[in-house]
Design a protein around this motif. Structure first.
Motif, PDB file in Angstrom:
ATOM      1  N   THR A  86     -17.090   2.735   4.699  1.00 14.78           N
ATOM      2  CA  THR A  86     -15.919   1.812   4.846  1.00 14.78           C
ATOM      3  C   THR A  86     -15.269   2.095   5.224  1.00 14.78           C
ATOM      4  O   THR A  86     -14.139   1.740   5.628  1.00 14.78           O
ATOM      5  N   ARG A  87     -14.744   3.446   4.490  1.00 19.90           N
ATOM      6  CA  ARG A  87     -13.625   3.814   4.449  1.00 19.90           C
ATOM      7  C   ARG A  87     -13.357   5.620   6.447  1.00 19.90           C
ATOM      8  O   ARG A  87     -12.306   4.740   7.086  1.00 19.90           O
ATOM      9  N   ALA A  88     -14.538   5.465   6.515  1.00 20.25           N
ATOM     10  CA  ALA A  88     -14.751   5.958   8.040  1.00 20.25           C
ATOM     11  C   ALA A  88     -14.308   4.232   9.228  1.00 20.25           C
ATOM     12  O   ALA A  88     -13.366   4.478  10.147  1.00 20.25           O
ATOM     13  N   ALA A  89     -14.807   3.641   9.216  1.00 21.45           N
ATOM     14  CA  ALA A  89     -14.498   1.849   9.587  1.00 21.45           C
ATOM     15  C   ALA A  89     -13.264   1.399   9.848  1.00 21.45           C
ATOM     16  O   ALA A  89     -12.510   1.419  10.702  1.00 21.45           O
ATOM     17  N   VAL A  90     -12.305   1.567   8.210  1.00 23.42           N
ATOM     18  CA  VAL A  90     -11.069   1.454   7.884  1.00 23.42           C
ATOM     19  C   VAL A  90     -10.058   1.884   8.625  1.00 23.42           C
ATOM     20  O   VAL A  90      -9.486   2.042   9.624  1.00 23.42           O
ATOM     21  N   GLN A  91     -10.428   3.953   8.863  1.00 25.35           N
ATOM     22  CA  GLN A  91      -9.532   4.959   9.721  1.00 25.35           C
ATOM     23  C   GLN A  91      -9.506   4.444  11.232  1.00 25.35           C
ATOM     24  O   GLN A  91      -8.929   4.253  11.705  1.00 25.35           O
ATOM     25  N   ALA A  92     -11.597   4.398  11.235  1.00 26.83           N
ATOM     26  CA  ALA A  92     -11.038   3.989  13.126  1.00 26.83           C
ATOM     27  C   ALA A  92     -10.185   2.817  13.270  1.00 26.83           C
ATOM     28  O   ALA A  92      -9.644   2.371  14.580  1.00 26.83           O
ATOM     29  N   VAL A  93     -10.252   1.589  12.630  1.00 22.65           N
ATOM     30  CA  VAL A  93      -9.300  -0.148  13.045  1.00 22.65           C
ATOM     31  C   VAL A  93      -7.791   0.859  12.800  1.00 22.65           C
ATOM     32  O   VAL A  93      -7.176   0.027  13.705  1.00 22.65           O
ATOM     33  N   ALA A  94      -7.217   0.965  12.055  1.00 28.47           N
ATOM     34  CA  ALA A  94      -6.182   1.025  11.826  1.00 28.47           C
ATOM     35  C   ALA A  94      -5.384   1.954  12.643  1.00 28.47           C
ATOM     36  O   ALA A  94      -4.633   2.097  13.355  1.00 28.47           O
ATOM     37  N   ALA A  95      -6.712   3.413  13.222  1.00 25.07           N
ATOM     38  CA  ALA A  95      -5.851   4.556  15.089  1.00 25.07           C
ATOM     39  C   ALA A  95      -5.940   3.634  15.755  1.00 25.07           C
ATOM     40  O   ALA A  95      -5.269   3.864  16.812  1.00 25.07           O
ATOM     41  N   GLU A  96      -7.227   2.020  15.878  1.00 17.29           N
ATOM     42  CA  GLU A  96      -7.192   1.633  16.902  1.00 17.29           C
ATOM     43  C   GLU A  96      -5.985   1.251  17.759  1.00 17.29           C
ATOM     44  O   GLU A  96      -5.380   0.431  18.289  1.00 17.29           O
ATOM     45  N   MET A  97      -5.604  -0.102  16.583  1.00 16.03           N
ATOM     46  CA  MET A  97      -4.004  -0.722  16.567  1.00 16.03           C
ATOM     47  C   MET A  97      -2.917  -0.320  15.904  1.00 16.03           C
ATOM     48  O   MET A  97      -1.475  -0.654  16.270  1.00 16.03           O
ATOM     49  N   GLY A  98      -3.117   1.189  16.102  1.00 16.02           N
ATOM     50  CA  GLY A  98      -1.965   2.151  15.436  1.00 16.02           C
ATOM     51  C   GLY A  98      -1.004   1.851  15.020  1.00 16.02           C
ATOM     52  O   GLY A  98       0.319   1.849  14.199  1.00 16.02           O
ATOM     53  N   TYR A  99      -2.334   1.487  13.273  1.00 22.36           N
ATOM     54  CA  TYR A  99      -1.603   1.433  11.960  1.00 22.36           C
ATOM     55  C   TYR A  99      -0.837   2.665  10.992  1.00 22.36           C
ATOM     56  O   TYR A  99      -2.169   3.067  11.102  1.00 22.36           O
ATOM     57  N   VAL A 100      -0.171   2.532  10.906  1.00 23.22           N
ATOM     58  CA  VAL A 100       0.018   4.176   9.971  1.00 23.22           C
ATOM     59  C   VAL A 100       0.745   3.007   9.088  1.00 23.22           C
ATOM     60  O   VAL A 100       1.952   2.155   8.905  1.00 23.22           O
ATOM     61  N   ALA A 101       0.136   3.609   7.201  1.00 19.96           N
ATOM     62  CA  ALA A 101       0.051   2.730   6.065  1.00 19.96           C
ATOM     63  C   ALA A 101       2.048   3.498   5.421  1.00 19.96           C
ATOM     64  O   ALA A 101       2.009   4.624   5.631  1.00 19.96           O
ATOM     65  N   SER A 102       2.565   3.111   5.325  1.00 19.83           N
ATOM     66  CA  SER A 102       3.872   2.918   4.202  1.00 19.83           C
ATOM     67  C   SER A 102       3.411   3.373   3.332  1.00 19.83           C
ATOM     68  O   SER A 102       3.271   2.443   1.972  1.00 19.83           O
ATOM     69  N   PRO A 103       3.914   4.897   2.163  1.00 19.94           N
ATOM     70  CA  PRO A 103       3.866   4.618   0.992  1.00 19.94           C
ATOM     71  C   PRO A 103       4.167   3.923   0.335  1.00 19.94           C
ATOM     72  O   PRO A 103       3.413   3.191  -0.342  1.00 19.94           O
ATOM     73  N   SER A 104       5.251   2.878   0.354  1.00 20.22           N
ATOM     74  CA  SER A 104       5.401   2.211  -1.032  1.00 20.22           C
ATOM     75  C   SER A 104       4.543   0.856  -0.828  1.00 20.22           C
ATOM     76  O   SER A 104       4.409   0.474  -1.604  1.00 20.22           O
ATOM     77  N   ALA A 105       4.699   0.116   0.818  1.00 19.91           N
ATOM     78  CA  ALA A 105       3.620  -0.632   0.971  1.00 19.91           C
ATOM     79  C   ALA A 105       2.162  -0.434   0.419  1.00 19.91           C
ATOM     80  O   ALA A 105       1.463  -1.773  -0.010  1.00 19.91           O
ATOM     81  N   ALA A 106       1.465   0.388   0.565  1.00 15.65           N
ATOM     82  CA  ALA A 106       0.120   1.179   0.316  1.00 15.65           C
ATOM     83  C   ALA A 106       0.058   1.332  -1.072  1.00 15.65           C
ATOM     84  O   ALA A 106      -1.286   0.595  -1.384  1.00 15.65           O
ATOM     85  N   GLY A 107       0.859   1.772  -2.068  1.00 10.16           N
ATOM     86  CA  GLY A 107       1.045   1.105  -3.747  1.00 10.16           C
ATOM     87  C   GLY A 107       0.101  -0.139  -3.795  1.00 10.16           C
ATOM     88  O   GLY A 107       0.265  -0.062  -4.778  1.00 10.16           O
ATOM     89  N   LEU A 108       1.515  -0.749  -3.403  1.00  6.57           N
ATOM     90  CA  LEU A 108       1.260  -2.558  -4.377  1.00  6.57           C
ATOM     91  C   LEU A 108       0.213  -3.419  -4.166  1.00  6.57           C
ATOM     92  O   LEU A 108       0.280  -3.549  -5.320  1.00  6.57           O
ATOM     93  N   PRO A 109      -0.873  -2.751  -3.489  1.00 11.74           N
ATOM     94  CA  PRO A 109      -1.872  -3.607  -3.544  1.00 11.74           C
ATOM     95  C   PRO A 109      -3.196  -2.596  -5.044  1.00 11.74           C
ATOM     96  O   PRO A 109      -3.384  -3.303  -6.030  1.00 11.74           O
ATOM     97  N   THR A 110      -2.491  -1.255  -5.085  1.00 12.77           N
ATOM     98  CA  THR A 110      -3.069  -0.685  -6.451  1.00 12.77           C
ATOM     99  C   THR A 110      -2.261  -0.335  -7.172  1.00 12.77           C
ATOM    100  O   THR A 110      -2.693   0.012  -7.907  1.00 12.77           O
TER     101      THR A 110
END
Length: 337
Positions: free
Chosen positions: A32-56
């Protein structure tokens, strides 16, 4: 603009799973991690440190607190820690407490820390019992470098033994008038290194039948200019020593500079030894008691990561004591006849 929700929709997983996968957090399978990373790279998404912390509830940052922000030792420890933490997707937030007590209260504020960092590294700062208790309630992993505190795991060297090693080297060369330079009496933060190294210095002098002379002790903060000022103070007092044990290499560098400016030869007229094995110690040919500074940062960071990734903020108060060793260069020699 592509957001985390878009990545989650494309990958067919929850937003929380995307956040965990991109931050390197546990609870996500390798596939799953590899699949998510591949999708994020394809879509040009870079996680924001502050936003990434909200769900977790994670911030993706580790706080590093030290008495001062300046100084080679603190920078080198942080570099070692950052090597490990950056590889795991964490940022470092550095806090220097300086000389303002209100700043200490602001930084060691569990409400603020809980919002800013996932873990805390405390460098050479003895915490009060109330501060230790407060940090325990924060439910964030904490590790100390330097002074041992009940309930907090610690990475350290034996500073008393470092003082013994440096002084023993000078005594074995034949020196008997040995000065100690280090320790700022005006520093209210309780930085414990200098007193411990001075204790080792006094232990060896007494073992050699030399009574420690208060006139041969000069105070200095952990900076080169403080070493130069301490040399001037020793000179004002009258007879100079034949050797100096400086509490750190930076202080030793200041002493060497001031002595040479005063017309003394190092080591023919004055031997000087420090502690650390600073990156530039070899340039001055400085004899030193080497400690693995960056490795201490790496070990402390690995300990924090293990607890972060295991989801456990509890600690057993274990202590790791790193070895030191004497590195003999050209700044020490037998005393002048």
């Amino acid at each position: 603009m592509t957001g985390i929700v878009d990545v989650a929709a494309r990958a067919g997983v929850s937003v929380a799973t995307v956040s965990r996968a991109l931050r390197g957090l546990p609870g996500v399978s390798a596939t799953t991690r590899a699949a998510v990373q591949a999708v994020a790279a394809e879509m040009g998404y870079v996680a924001s440190p502050s936003a990434a912390g909200l769900p977790t509830g994670r911030t993706g940052a580790v706080g590093v607190v030290s008495p001062v922000a300046r100084g080679w030792y603190f920078t080198a420890v942080a570099e070692g820690a950052q090597e490990v933490l950056s590889a795991a997707g964490y940022d470092i937030l550095r806090y220097g407490l300086a000389d303002v007590e209100t700043e200490r209260r602001r930084v060691v504020d569990t409400q603020l820390l809980r919002k800013r960092v996932d873990a805390l590294m405390v460098l050479s700062l003895p915490l009060t019992p109330d501060e230790v208790t407060a940090l325990a309630t924060m439910q964030r992993p904490v590790i100390a470098l330097g002074p041992v505190m009940t309930g907090i795991p610690t990475v350290r060297i034996d500073d008393v033994e470092a003082g013994r090693t440096a002084t023993r080297h000078l005594v074995e060369l034949g020196h008997r008038r040995i000065a100690f330079v280090g320790g700022d009496p005006a520093h209210h933060l309780g930085f414990p290194v200098a007193p411990d190294r001075q204790r080792g210095y006094e232990d060896v002098l007494r073992q050699a039948g030399i009574e420690p002379d208060p006139a041969l002790v000069a105070r200095a903060a952990f900076f080169a200019e403080a070493g130069a000022e301490a040399f001037a103070e020793l000179k004002r007092r009258g007879t100079l020593p034949t050797a100096v044990f400086a509490v750190s290499d930076e202080v030793a560098m200041g002493i060497v500079y001031a002595a040479r400016q005063d017309g003394l030869r190092v080591p023919e007229d004055l031997s000087v030894v420090g502690v650390d094995d600073h990156d530039l110690s070899w340039v001055l040919g400085l004899t030193t008691v080497a400690q693995p500074v960056r490795e201490q940062g790496r070990i402390a960071a690995l300990s924090l990561l293990a607890r972060l990734q295991g989801g456990d903020s509890e600690a057993d108060g274990s202590v790791v004591t790193m070895p030191t060793r004497l590195v003999t260069r050209s700044s020490t020699a037998p005393p002048p006849s």
